[in-house]
Design an enzyme around this catalytic site. Structure first.
Site, PDB file in Angstrom:
ATOM      1  CG  ASN A 173     -21.565  37.158 -16.361  1.00  0.00           C
ATOM      2  OD1 ASN A 173     -21.597  38.239 -17.152  1.00  0.00           O
ATOM      3  ND2 ASN A 173     -22.523  35.840 -16.834  1.00  0.00           N
ATOM      4  CB  ILE A 225     -12.068  30.097  -6.255  1.00  0.00           C
ATOM      5  CG1 ILE A 225     -13.373  30.535  -5.160  1.00  0.00           C
ATOM      6  CG2 ILE A 225     -12.043  30.751  -7.555  1.00  0.00           C
ATOM      7  CD1 ILE A 225     -12.360  32.268  -4.212  1.00  0.00           C
ATOM      8  CE1 TYR A 254     -13.061  36.390  -9.816  1.00  0.00           C
ATOM      9  CE2 TYR A 254     -11.751  35.975 -12.049  1.00  0.00           C
ATOM     10  CZ  TYR A 254     -12.890  34.974 -11.052  1.00  0.00           C
ATOM     11  OH  TYR A 254     -12.582  33.684 -10.580  1.00  0.00           O
ATOM     12  N   GLY A 262     -23.032  35.492  -3.357  1.00  0.00           N
ATOM     13  CA  GLY A 262     -22.388  35.847  -2.637  1.00  0.00           C
ATOM     14  C   GLY A 262     -21.338  35.007  -2.197  1.00  0.00           C
ATOM     15  CB  VAL A 310     -19.565  28.014  -5.196  1.00  0.00           C
ATOM     16  CG1 VAL A 310     -21.118  27.593  -4.632  1.00  0.00           C
ATOM     17  CG2 VAL A 310     -18.696  28.924  -4.535  1.00  0.00           C
TER      18      VAL A 310
END
Lengths: 225, 225
Positions: free
Chosen positions: A184, A143, A189, A153, A145
């Protein structure tokens, strides 16, 4: 901080869509995996190619999503999204009016979906299996970004969407891995309801150590004579 | 040590076969999973049923082995095996002449393959995916041998057979998990060429924490308005 030259600045409202990827997304997926390898200081392990990604993630005929390796792409759109398509997994609106966002790679990551959309992240997941539950689950292999889009978010949106899909499909678990020093990430999670299992370690047989087994089942190769 | 009453004693030569399981093996697979849960002191997590195992492991139409959840059964035969069938993954001869083996559960685990065979263990594995390699691998969810058949090289035979299959299929990795306090297992796996990754931890979202995401993508559910 001033936006870098050539950066595209997003401000006001933008619309995020997590959608099923297709073969047209392979160049961006490849570039995103490379960025992830750089982030994790693991570029020495990076061996992905467009050809391998295409053949392994987008075989012909296609497999139904979430029944095998499944790639999702996160697109950001400067204009409202049309009514959700079959490929839409999740969508949301982002309000950037308080803090505009400069994306220096917006042009390089122009989404094949068009409409000024920019690809900003991806998820790769696949079914795993729990024998104790005798049910499938989903394993989130990656995952990711891109840097300018973090802390908005979007990671939560992506992981929540996978969890939602797993729950809807009647699966028993969603699992993924985290580095033990990444406090972090662990806090994030746990905040999403996950438990971090302290005692399990991953064993990996790969490279030359795996090749040794080719055509040689060791004990297994001592056939009945 | 005398054999327990009702135990079947195996001596001299026996023949081990690791084969693809089918729906007829479900009762034994179920019982073996329960033994594994007892061994791991995790019976509170045990929720497998014959029905769920059948529908998830042996769907109709069947899937090609190693393309999805794949169950393998270890049978021990008191007489030489016939020429390997399509379902045979590995086979070997065991010489028990120096130390006969009493199996108190031989009758309960009579193999549906017949011929006096006894089911003594199982493997569940499925494909996983490495984005860095952009290749599939095999993940070994479970590998289990009933107590009387341990320390005879059968675990090694089973794991070697999975590694051999992965290598032959051009896969990039075989992975599985081990408990960090299980030094015997870790030594064994390292001896087989595996590395134990020290820093990765498994995150798991399950049960009520997962159910919360059903129909509720959290941030994702804030649809474009």
């Amino acid at each position: 901080m001033a936006a870098p030259a050539n950066a595209t600045t997003f401000s006001g409202e933008v619309w995020a869509e997590l959608r099923l990827a297709d073969a047209g997304d392979v160049p961006h997926i490849h570039a995103l995996i490379h960025q992830m390898a750089e982030f994790e200081l693991l570029t020495d392990l990076f061996a992905a190619t467009h050809e391998l990604l295409t053949s392994t993630l987008f075989p012909s005929p296609p497999r139904p999503p979430f029944t095998s390796f499944t790639a999702l792409i996160l697109d950001l759109s400067p204009s409202p999204l049309p009514v959700s398509a079959d490929s839409t997994i999740a969508s949301r609106r982002l309000d950037l009016s308080a803090s505009p966002l400069a994306d220096p790679e917006a042009a390089a990551f122009a989404s094949p979906s068009g409409g000024g959309r920019v690809s900003a992240g991806f998820v790769i997941c696949f079914p795993n299996y729990s024998t104790f539950l005798s049910k499938p689950g989903l394993y989130v292999e990656d995952i990711f970004v891109r840097a300018p889009w973090r802390r908005r978010g979007l990671g939560r949106m992506m992981l929540s969407a996978v969890a939602c899909k797993a729950a809807e499909l009647g699966m028993g678990r969603v699992e993924w891995c985290v580095l033990d020093w990444n406090k972090n990430a662990i806090d994030f999670y746990e905040g999403m309801g996950a438990e971090v299992l302290p005692q399990w370690r991953i064993c990996r047989l790969t490279g030359a150590a795996l090749d040794k087994y080719k055509g040689n089942q060791e004990e297994g190769s001592k056939a009945t004579e």
